[in-house]
Design a protein around this motif. Structure first.
Motif, PDB file in Angstrom:
ATOM      1  N   ASP A 266      -8.099   0.832  -6.344  1.00 43.17           N
ATOM      2  CA  ASP A 266      -8.024   2.084  -5.844  1.00 43.17           C
ATOM      3  C   ASP A 266      -9.004   2.000  -4.750  1.00 43.17           C
ATOM      4  OD1 ASP A 266     -10.378   2.205  -7.382  1.00 43.17           O
ATOM      5  OD2 ASP A 266     -10.124   3.515  -8.701  1.00 43.17           O
ATOM      6  N   GLY A 267      -9.399   0.539  -3.913  1.00 38.27           N
ATOM      7  CA  GLY A 267     -10.565   0.532  -3.671  1.00 38.27           C
ATOM      8  C   GLY A 267     -12.281   0.031  -3.962  1.00 38.27           C
TER       9      GLY A 267
ATOM     10  N   MET B  54      -3.055   0.521  -3.013  1.00 33.54           N
ATOM     11  CA  MET B  54      -2.747  -1.336  -3.036  1.00 33.54           C
ATOM     12  C   MET B  54      -2.566  -1.644  -4.693  1.00 33.54           C
ATOM     13  SD  MET B  54      -3.468  -2.011   0.060  1.00 33.54           S
ATOM     14  CE  MET B  54      -3.021  -3.838   0.938  1.00 33.54           C
ATOM     15  N   TRP B  55      -0.803  -2.211  -4.197  1.00 32.39           N
ATOM     16  CA  TRP B  55      -0.461  -2.911  -5.580  1.00 32.39           C
ATOM     17  C   TRP B  55      -0.092  -4.014  -5.180  1.00 32.39           C
ATOM     18  CZ3 TRP B  55       1.465   0.275  -9.785  1.00 32.39           C
ATOM     19  CH2 TRP B  55       0.779   1.654  -9.032  1.00 32.39           C
ATOM     20  N   ILE B  56      -0.559  -4.848  -6.131  1.00 34.65           N
ATOM     21  CA  ILE B  56      -0.531  -6.571  -6.123  1.00 34.65           C
ATOM     22  C   ILE B  56       0.338  -7.281  -7.514  1.00 34.65           C
ATOM     23  CG2 ILE B  56      -2.171  -8.090  -6.420  1.00 34.65           C
ATOM     24  CD1 ILE B  56      -3.726  -5.138  -5.205  1.00 34.65           C
TER      25      ILE B  56
ATOM     26  N   GLN C  43       0.966  -1.259  -0.131  1.00 37.04           N
ATOM     27  CA  GLN C  43      -0.092  -0.131   0.137  1.00 37.04           C
ATOM     28  C   GLN C  43       0.797   0.626   0.127  1.00 37.04           C
ATOM     29  OE1 GLN C  43      -2.284   0.752   3.007  1.00 37.04           O
ATOM     30  NE2 GLN C  43      -3.927   1.723   2.001  1.00 37.04           N
ATOM     31  N   ASP C  44       1.303   1.880  -0.771  1.00 41.41           N
ATOM     32  CA  ASP C  44       1.256   3.595  -1.026  1.00 41.41           C
ATOM     33  C   ASP C  44       0.931   4.468  -0.533  1.00 41.41           C
ATOM     34  OD1 ASP C  44      -0.617   4.433  -2.722  1.00 41.41           O
ATOM     35  OD2 ASP C  44       0.858   4.908  -4.279  1.00 41.41           O
TER      36      ASP C  44
ATOM     37  N   ASN D  84      -4.399  -2.401 -14.250  1.00 43.27           N
ATOM     38  CA  ASN D  84      -3.300  -3.179 -14.574  1.00 43.27           C
ATOM     39  C   ASN D  84      -1.847  -2.402 -15.676  1.00 43.27           C
ATOM     40  OD1 ASN D  84      -4.386  -5.612 -12.744  1.00 43.27           O
ATOM     41  ND2 ASN D  84      -6.345  -5.811 -14.710  1.00 43.27           N
ATOM     42  N   PHE D  85      -1.058  -3.926 -15.208  1.00 37.49           N
ATOM     43  CA  PHE D  85       0.357  -3.037 -16.181  1.00 37.49           C
ATOM     44  C   PHE D  85       0.825  -4.809 -16.258  1.00 37.49           C
ATOM     45  CE2 PHE D  85      -0.710   0.170 -12.766  1.00 37.49           C
ATOM     46  CZ  PHE D  85      -1.110   0.826 -13.435  1.00 37.49           C
ATOM     47  N   TYR D  86       1.381  -4.535 -17.640  1.00 37.15           N
ATOM     48  CA  TYR D  86       1.677  -5.836 -18.098  1.00 37.15           C
ATOM     49  C   TYR D  86       3.030  -5.631 -18.966  1.00 37.15           C
ATOM     50  CZ  TYR D  86      -3.227  -7.170 -17.486  1.00 37.15           C
ATOM     51  OH  TYR D  86      -4.212  -7.932 -17.218  1.00 37.15           O
TER      52      TYR D  86
END
Length: 108
Positions: A62-63, A50-52, A44-45, A68-70
């Protein structure tokens, strides 16, 4: 005598408050937007995101929803091994990736 009674009442009140708390959690899956079901790291920044990290990419929650990033978004690998925030906040989130067996870092 009064001190002992006072301590007992305080302990009873604290005990009742602790018993009255309920804990809830939500179970998120790929149906909710995670890129993969095996989560390797969570962070959690300072902004509350929350980064998973998974074996199939990186997610920011963001709740309400996942972003998503790839590899196609600039990651060197989709296998995310670690997440650490830059304490100086100059770069943001340091994502440790594993590509070709060697760890690499990317910032978000």
């Amino acid at each position: 005598m009064h001190k002992q009674l006072y301590k007992t009442i305080i302990l009873l009140l604290i005990g009742q408050a602790a018993l009255g708390q309920t804990h809830s959690y939500r179970h998120y899956t790929i149906k909710h937007g995670l890129p993969q079901s095996q989560v390797i790291s969570v962070y959690q920044d300072h902004r509350g995101y929350m980064w998973i990290g998974t074996k199939a990419g990186l997610s920011r929650f963001d709740g309400y929803e996942f972003t998503n990033f790839y590899r196609k978004d600039g990651l060197n690998s989709d296998l995310i091994e670690g997440l650490v925030e830059d304490t100086r906040k100059e770069h943001g989130l340091n994502v440790t990736l594993k590509a070709a067996g060697l760890p690499k870092s990317t910032y978000y």
